[in-house]
Scaffold this active site. Structure first.
Site, PDB file in Angstrom:
ATOM      1  N   GLU D  47       0.912  -1.129  -0.022  1.00 43.13           N
ATOM      2  CA  GLU D  47       0.009   0.027   0.061  1.00 43.13           C
ATOM      3  C   GLU D  47       0.880   1.380   0.037  1.00 43.13           C
ATOM      4  OE1 GLU D  47       0.206  -2.242   2.274  1.00 43.13           O
ATOM      5  OE2 GLU D  47      -0.244  -1.517   4.373  1.00 43.13           O
ATOM      6  N   ASN D  48       2.288   1.165   0.372  1.00 40.51           N
ATOM      7  CA  ASN D  48       3.004   2.337   0.141  1.00 40.51           C
ATOM      8  C   ASN D  48       3.284   2.827  -1.180  1.00 40.51           C
ATOM      9  OD1 ASN D  48       4.587  -0.280   0.506  1.00 40.51           O
ATOM     10  ND2 ASN D  48       6.334   1.226   0.839  1.00 40.51           N
TER      11      ASN D  48
END
Lengths: 231, 221, 231, 221
Positions: D47-48
């Protein structure tokens, strides 16, 4: 290895059925998915609802499907570049819903992002607010615009790999990016097809996560493949 | 003497400030790019997805992936770039664009703009105009003063469907320049060569104040 | 020619004043604007409100400003990678508001896009919905999240030109893109500075339209400049 | 016999389907990448801001601009790419991610998940977990069956603040696998080597049905 999504155009387009909603990329000819539109012209479908910035340019684009009687409704920001659209409206063969351009782009992105809608100041005090829910936040009035989800999206990219990572060129990017996000089944025609790893991972405009099928664009709609293409 | 469109575009050009980001509508507004003053650098955004629009390409050098919102071929200046439509309207709606220049059918004394549809005529659509008038920091209407039938485009109240409510900040016609100030409404600040204050009054239906230091023969030579 | 926004760090940072809200790019150290944070450490400012995914990593990042007592409140998705934050909270020196990561990113983008807010399904049925307006659309419940506008944004990019066009590298892109959109004054530290036209116009991640000042990153925070960098 | 975490990760890996896009939480879920079955290709999103996460880099080849959401160095497989956080959560929230695997503190018979905060303990934050459980098509809880004090993590009703309401689709522990079906709630489908149906009943507080074709000794060898 990410899945190979390159399929024959017939297979990709077999997902399109009568009555479906289709998000279409492009901007009055810039980046319009003409290969896929050409194929739609051959198909026996009708009652389509099209979400696109416009209906194409002159005689090319979605306007061709309208002339064939395949389109029930177009939601667009501007249909002034395709005279045949006005004629179809006047004859009662086509419904056109005018939507501000930024609102249309955001409706698509929002649907793709799993959001329910967004608040825009655009169109407050105009007929764009008619029939819409209005919400006041910190003294400013906004239109609540619901997100858009379509059955299908058809788009065009300058470069793509077999997983559907896409890179656009110049102003042909436009609505192709948000259209690719908002549909259940997304078909991309690519002018230049690359193997996995050839495209710079920092330069991808639309990730393959959004794309379901990759088709080669007709050569007449292609610009030249550039060596070591990075965007 | 130059034609009305050239006069308007030239005066609009003089209003540009160094470093501004501007968006030019299709038609007359596009001409403003030819009148950027010496020593002033502006960056032109086009809503279909480019910033840093430069001169038109030389004949034969057009590229179908490089065009503006009116489908005219463009070049980019160094530092220009491309983006998608959602990002483009983030730039526009988000107030990152300093000024937008648009033609109009009607504009009224409250700053209402009606430039996208004539009732009963063919629908074209508002395109990006509603977003532009809502989001740009300064909204310029650049238009001939009167419609073809001689009636004033600067009205008491727009009769056509609006593009934006109370969004117009400056009106530039071939005859005059008006700026709108909070609580004061439009103020006539400049009159073009060949017109008197009475001439402007005669062809302007909207209410306006006359600036104490109104400039006569201010532009249009 | 687009304006040259390269300025001394003192000039850029002079826009920061006590009591301001600051959006900070980066993700637990990946792409954190450490040069600008280092400079903030030397400045006499307090009561800052920070909007950031986190507070940095270990002892580096916004956590350093917290330890100095410059920060009143942090709105973040996660502060577990900086133990000193928990200590400051417990001692009543710092307020922390936890926000889902996707909601925080979208708040920033939304503020930058001139939207009033958005509807998210994230957090429905949890404490994330407390105190928030809920809206039901087509039978699904959403939280109405107002857009975020900050006074300042500080971000880091791998490459930038003099007008502030930015390209990020790898996973250091993260919150740097939305943070750059939502603030009145945006300061970018760039690891590698290019002249206008050197960066590929198709490969820009953040347009200079969003950026107000460009500062060189400290050399210790830089990765190597690559030849013919395209992203 | 392998330890609990390895047993859980190995069983979760067997649930992967060819072509899936998956997101792996920090800790135990990360191990699942080691158990992707032969002939199955999955694409891992972090998700980063990366998709197509590959094996950890060789020692000395770490790159500080290439890491996952837990700050561990990563490589990308061919076809992988990077993006910003707003786009990353468009992928997650928008249902483009097929499956997310998360550890938990508590999960209950309604599918409620509580995995981000223990009341009275230090706040860390929910990170991307609330978005992941809301947006991913299938939400897997991969966790040891019981807490350190021996109490069941599979509860009648979560007592900690929720991460998501009725979002859990599958629970995989070192002892059993449960799937939740609309209108039926959780169904015990597999029991691990070393446990009986009675063992599972004894350490599980949540209500569940037992599948007619429940598999005993289904995994965990």
């Amino acid at each position: 290895m990410p899945k190979n999504k390159v399929v024959p155009i017939e297979e990709a387009m077999s997902h399109v059925e009568s009555g479906m909603s289709i998000a279409v990329g492009g901007f009055i000819g810039q980046g319009d998915p003409l290969t896929l539109i050409d194929h739609l012209k051959l198909m026996d479908v009708k009652d389509l609802t099209i979400y696109e910035n416009d209906a194409g340019y002159g005689e090319r684009g979605v306007v061709e499907l309208v002339k064939q009687g395949k389109v029930k409704k177009i939601v667009a920001s501007h249909v002034g570049t395709t005279p045949a659209i006005g004629k179809a409206m006047n004859e009662g063969r086509l419904e056109v819903e005018a939507t501000p351009q930024g609102t249309l782009a955001e409706m698509m992105r929002c649907g793709g992002a799993g959001l329910g809608g967004f608040l825009t100041p655009t169109g407050i005090g105009t007929i764009a607010e008619e029939g819409k829910q209005l919400i006041t936040l910190e003294g400013r009035k906004y239109i609540l615009v619901p997100a858009l989800k379509c059955d299908i999206a058809i788009i065009r990219a300058h470069a793509g790999d077999t997983w559907g990572n896409l890179i656009f060129r110049g102003t042909s990017r436009n609505f192709n990016v948000p259209a690719a996000m908002c549909a259940d089944y997304v078909i991309a025609e690519v002018e230049n097809l690359y193997t996995l790893g050839e495209l710079d991972p920092n330069a991808i405009h639309t990730s393959g996560i959004f794309v379901d099928a990759v088709v080669r664009a007709n050569v007449e709609y292609c610009t030249i493949r550039e060596e070591k293409f990075n965007g | 003497m130059a034609d009305a469109k050239t006069i308007i575009a030239a005066r609009a050009g003089r209003d540009l400030k160094d470093g501004q980001i501007i968006n030019l509508g299709i038609g007359l507004p596009t001409l403003i790019a030819n009148f950027v003053p010496e020593g002033v650098d502006v960056v032109i955004q086009t809503e279909n997805g480019a910033i840093g629009v430069g001169p038109a390409p030389a004949p034969g050098c057009e590229d179908r992936d490089r065009a503006n919102a009116g489908n005219q071929p463009i070049t980019l200046i160094p530092g220009g770039s491309y983006f998608d439509s959602a990002t483009s309207f983030a730039m526009i709606r988000g107030g990152h664009t300093d000024a937008t220049f648009l033609g109009t059918l009607q504009v009224d004394e409250k700053g209402n703009i009606a430039n996208w549809i004539v009732p009963g005529k063919m629908l074209a659509g508002m395109g990006g105009a509603m977003d532009l008038v809502t989001g740009a920091k300064t909204v310029y209407i650049v238009s001939e003063h009167c419609a073809k039938d001689g009636s004033s485009k600067l009205m008491k109240q727009c009769t056509f469907p609006l593009t934006g409510a109370e969004e117009c900040d400056v009106i530039i016609t071939e005859r005059a320049l008006f700026r709108r100030y909070p609580g004061k409404g439009f103020v006539l600040e400049e009159v073009a060569v060949g017109y008197t204050l009475d001439d402007i009054a005669a062809c302007t239906d909207m209410a306006y104040a006359v600036a104490d230091d109104v400039k006569l023969e201010a532009f249009g030579e």
